[in-house]
Design an enzyme around this catalytic site. Structure first.
Site, PDB file in Angstrom:
ATOM      1  N   TYR A 107       0.812  -1.219   0.000  1.00 15.49           N
ATOM      2  CA  TYR A 107       0.000   0.000   0.000  1.00 15.49           C
ATOM      3  C   TYR A 107       0.847   1.272   0.000  1.00 15.49           C
ATOM      4  O   TYR A 107       2.065   1.223   0.108  1.00 15.49           O
ATOM      5  CB  TYR A 107      -1.034   0.010   1.117  1.00 15.49           C
ATOM      6  CG  TYR A 107      -0.618  -0.074   2.556  1.00 15.49           C
ATOM      7  CD1 TYR A 107       0.686   0.056   2.981  1.00 15.49           C
ATOM      8  CD2 TYR A 107      -1.596  -0.288   3.536  1.00 15.49           C
ATOM      9  CE1 TYR A 107       1.025  -0.011   4.315  1.00 15.49           C
ATOM     10  CE2 TYR A 107      -1.272  -0.357   4.874  1.00 15.49           C
ATOM     11  CZ  TYR A 107       0.049  -0.216   5.254  1.00 15.49           C
ATOM     12  OH  TYR A 107       0.369  -0.277   6.583  1.00 15.49           O
ATOM     13  N   GLU A 108       0.157   2.398  -0.188  1.00 12.67           N
ATOM     14  CA  GLU A 108       0.792   3.718  -0.390  1.00 12.67           C
ATOM     15  C   GLU A 108       1.700   3.724  -1.606  1.00 12.67           C
ATOM     16  O   GLU A 108       2.747   4.355  -1.625  1.00 12.67           O
ATOM     17  CB  GLU A 108       1.571   4.144   0.861  1.00 12.67           C
ATOM     18  CG  GLU A 108       0.744   4.251   2.116  1.00 12.67           C
ATOM     19  CD  GLU A 108      -0.551   5.025   1.908  1.00 12.67           C
ATOM     20  OE1 GLU A 108      -0.574   5.944   1.069  1.00 12.67           O
ATOM     21  OE2 GLU A 108      -1.544   4.712   2.573  1.00 12.67           O
ATOM     22  N   GLY A 109       1.266   3.036  -2.657  1.00 16.55           N
ATOM     23  CA  GLY A 109       2.066   2.910  -3.871  1.00 16.55           C
ATOM     24  C   GLY A 109       2.953   1.690  -3.744  1.00 16.55           C
ATOM     25  O   GLY A 109       3.849   1.647  -2.903  1.00 16.55           O
ATOM     26  N   GLN A 127       7.109   2.886  -6.507  1.00 17.31           N
ATOM     27  CA  GLN A 127       8.144   3.720  -5.899  1.00 17.31           C
ATOM     28  C   GLN A 127       9.425   3.694  -6.729  1.00 17.31           C
ATOM     29  O   GLN A 127      10.101   4.724  -6.899  1.00 17.31           O
ATOM     30  CB  GLN A 127       8.456   3.235  -4.477  1.00 17.31           C
ATOM     31  CG  GLN A 127       7.259   3.171  -3.546  1.00 17.31           C
ATOM     32  CD  GLN A 127       6.554   4.497  -3.400  1.00 17.31           C
ATOM     33  OE1 GLN A 127       7.186   5.546  -3.311  1.00 17.31           O
ATOM     34  NE2 GLN A 127       5.226   4.461  -3.392  1.00 17.31           N
TER      35      GLN A 127
END
Length: 598
Positions: free
Chosen positions: A442-444, A449
């Site tokens: 999660y969060e990319g 990234q």
């Protein structure tokens, strides 16, 4: 039953001996009164809360999970979670690094980061509730209107209310340009928001009387794609004229995701049926505002895995010292016992040292990044602010992806140290693995990234930001290159720094003719970059330790730091050679595979 001891000594080493945080902060007027004693005292108290309040309910919270009342759309967190949150609020912890204008304590972000590492070690699922609230505060502090700040920030700062970020929808995750949630303008200046969101961490719970949802949605005339996304505040309860919670807003939890880990956090499916919201910032500029929260969350997720790496290591180390199994290959070590403790075996030590090195390297990187954030946001010198901001932008995907990859590796190896007992819930080892796995997603996702680092942060500006970090590495190499005692650390670092420049240039040239070459190399590139930064920090840590030992300091902490640095450079750092080979293998063996993937 697992245990946890806050790593205060290593935190103090990183803050005061490695980074000189106090001196750096004193150059910032708002932190002119910060001193080492206060920082240490705050971290000690945070450690007591983490170890004494949060850690004891981590294992039970994982087993119990969250409970949804489908009739009333309410969620009850595991036993003890709500009470722990009340203690957290009463202790003033939500306000630690927040703006005094809204009731915050105005402490530096670097202090907050260290606190959150300990909270994550103790109980990641619980800590996510507080982390998301802080992220909502940061987004509104940066982009909210004066009225929105007045209404919401004091409540978020005090912890009286919590917050969320509502991005993902059933048909779109990373590609937010595909989102369908609609926002219809109303005559009174509000908006009616309709749609579905999934994977909303802390989306519903019993901690607080109101939840401030930050929701991405589209206006009727919005352009297609990511350029047509707006951000809205959609509180669980609408606000009365005096700012207190009033009528229930139609944004409700319709389900809780049944997950591999972080069971104590309510990961919700939310339905919005004409929920009332107010626009944050400008129309169609929602991603810009949300990126404040998203970038903070990426650093926070790296910190989550750092916390898990530390607690997994501590428990594996204790077990390895106590568990008897076979004899050392070089002869019995515990002759008074029927077998030797497994810590005598080389491969067990390799697993333990891998986790220890990833924890200490990750702590140095996360703390450095937080200190740069303090400088980027508040330093009086514009160039210092810009340089720090550029380096944070470059380091953020590394913190998120490298630390979470390492965290999963470390928790896995620590579970292996436990053998069969690691597969059993009561030891806590398998929970650390399950909890760590989400952090890579999660969060990319970590591939996203990597693409961000190589494509946007490095190649898009022709490596200008990379050169700023590189200049610090080169300065260390020049300063210590003639120091014979530092050769075992500086020589491999200097070798990789030279190779990395050529490596980056080569990928850049290949990407100019075929962008898929960037995609094919990105993940390996990020890990090489991560090791380059870790190598720089470990070399600096070794330098500090060597100077202390040379000065006659007999504290075994410094000998341990040197041994960990030697292990890192000998056993983990060489991964970069393989990564550069695989990155150079190109895109063809991935894309010319129609038969293989038919």
């Amino acid at each position: 039953m697992p245990s946890y001891t806050p790593p205060l000594r290593d935190m103090q080493f990183v803050l005061h001996e490695l980074l000189g945080a106090v001196d750096q902060l004193k150059a910032i007027p708002r932190y002119a009164d910060v001193d080492a004693e206060t920082m240490d005292a705050v971290l000690e108290e945070a450690g007591k809360f983490a170890a004494g309040v949060l850690h004891p309910i981590n294992l039970s919270g994982d087993a119990e999970g969250c409970t949804l009342d489908k009739t009333h759309h309410t969620v009850t967190a595991p036993k003890g979670f709500k009470e722990a949150y009340q203690q957290y609020v009463e202790g003033g912890w939500p306000a630690l690094s927040c703006d005094p204008q809204y009731g915050g304590q105005g402490q530096p972000m670097v202090m907050n980061t260290c606190v959150f590492e300990m909270l994550n070690s103790a109980n990641q699922a619980w800590t996510m509730y507080t982390g998301l609230a802080h992220g909502a505060y940061a987004a509104l502090h940066a982009h909210g209107s004066d009225m929105q700040k007045k209404l919401y920030l004091p409540k978020l700062v005090s912890g009286e209310w919590t917050g969320t970020m509502c991005l993902t929808e059933p048909h779109c995750g990373t590609d937010l340009g595909l989102l369908r949630t609609k926002a219809e303008p109303q005559a009174d200046g509000t908006y009616k928001i309709t749609g579905s969101k999934i994977f909303i961490s802390a989306g519903e719970h019993d901690f607080a009387p109101n939840i401030v949802h930050l929701v991405l949605a589209r206006l009727p005339d919005a352009p297609k794609g990511s350029k047509g996304i707006s951000l809205f505040i959609v509180p669980k309860f609408k606000l009365k004229a005096d700012g207190s919670p009033g009528e229930r807003n139609p944004i409700v939890c319709t389900g809780i995701e049944h997950k591999m880990g972080i069971h104590g956090n309510a990961t919700c499916q939310l339905s919005l049926d004409g929920a009332e919201g107010t626009l944050v910032g400008e129309p169609n500029k929602g991603l810009m505002a949300m990126f404040v929260m998203m970038n903070g969350a990426r650093l926070g997720v790296g910190n989550q895995s750092l916390g898990l790496t530390e607690v997994a290591y501590q428990n594996a180390l204790a077990y390895a010292k106590d568990r008897l199994q076979m004899r050392s290959l070089s002869g019995p070590k515990a002759k008074d016992k029927p077998a030797d403790p497994i810590i005598v075996h080389p491969d067990v030590r390799k697993m333990l040292l891998t986790a220890k090195a990833y924890a200490e390297g990750g702590r140095a990187l996360a703390t450095w990044c937080a200190l740069l954030l303090d400088q980027a946001e508040h330093h009086p010198d514009q160039k210092t602010r810009q340089d720090a901001d550029d380096m944070v932008a470059l380091l953020t995907p590394i913190v998120k992806a490298f630390l979470t990859d390492n965290g999963f590796t470390a928790t896995n190896t620590c579970m292996q140290v436990f053998g069969g007992h690691g597969y059993i819930h009561e030891t806590g080892a398998e929970q650390f693995v399950r909890d760590a796995r989400i952090n890579m997603i999660y969060e990319g996702t970590n591939t996203v990234q990597a693409l961000d680092l190589l494509g946007r942060k490095v190649l898009l500006n022709q490596g200008a930001t990379l050169k700023k970090v590189g200049a610090q590495i080169e300065a260390l190499i020049r300063a210590e290159g003639v120091n014979e005692s530092m050769a075992e650390f500086i020589n491999p670092l200097a070798g990789l720094a030279d190779k990395f420049t050529k490596f980056t240039t080569e990928i850049g040239f290949k990407g100019m003719t075929n962008p898929d070459e960037v995609g094919a190399a990105a993940t390996d590139f990020l890990r090489v970059a991560g090791h380059l930064v870790f190598g720089y920090l470990f070399a600096r840590m070794a330098s500090v330790a060597l100077k202390q030992i040379a000065a006659g300091n007999a504290d075994p902490f410094y000998a341990a730091k040197l041994q960990t640095a030697r292990f890192y450079f000998a056993r983990l750092f060489p991964e970069t050679a393989t990564l550069m080979i695989t990155a150079r293998a190109g895109a063809a063996n991935l894309l010319d595979t129609e038969a293989a993937l038919a």
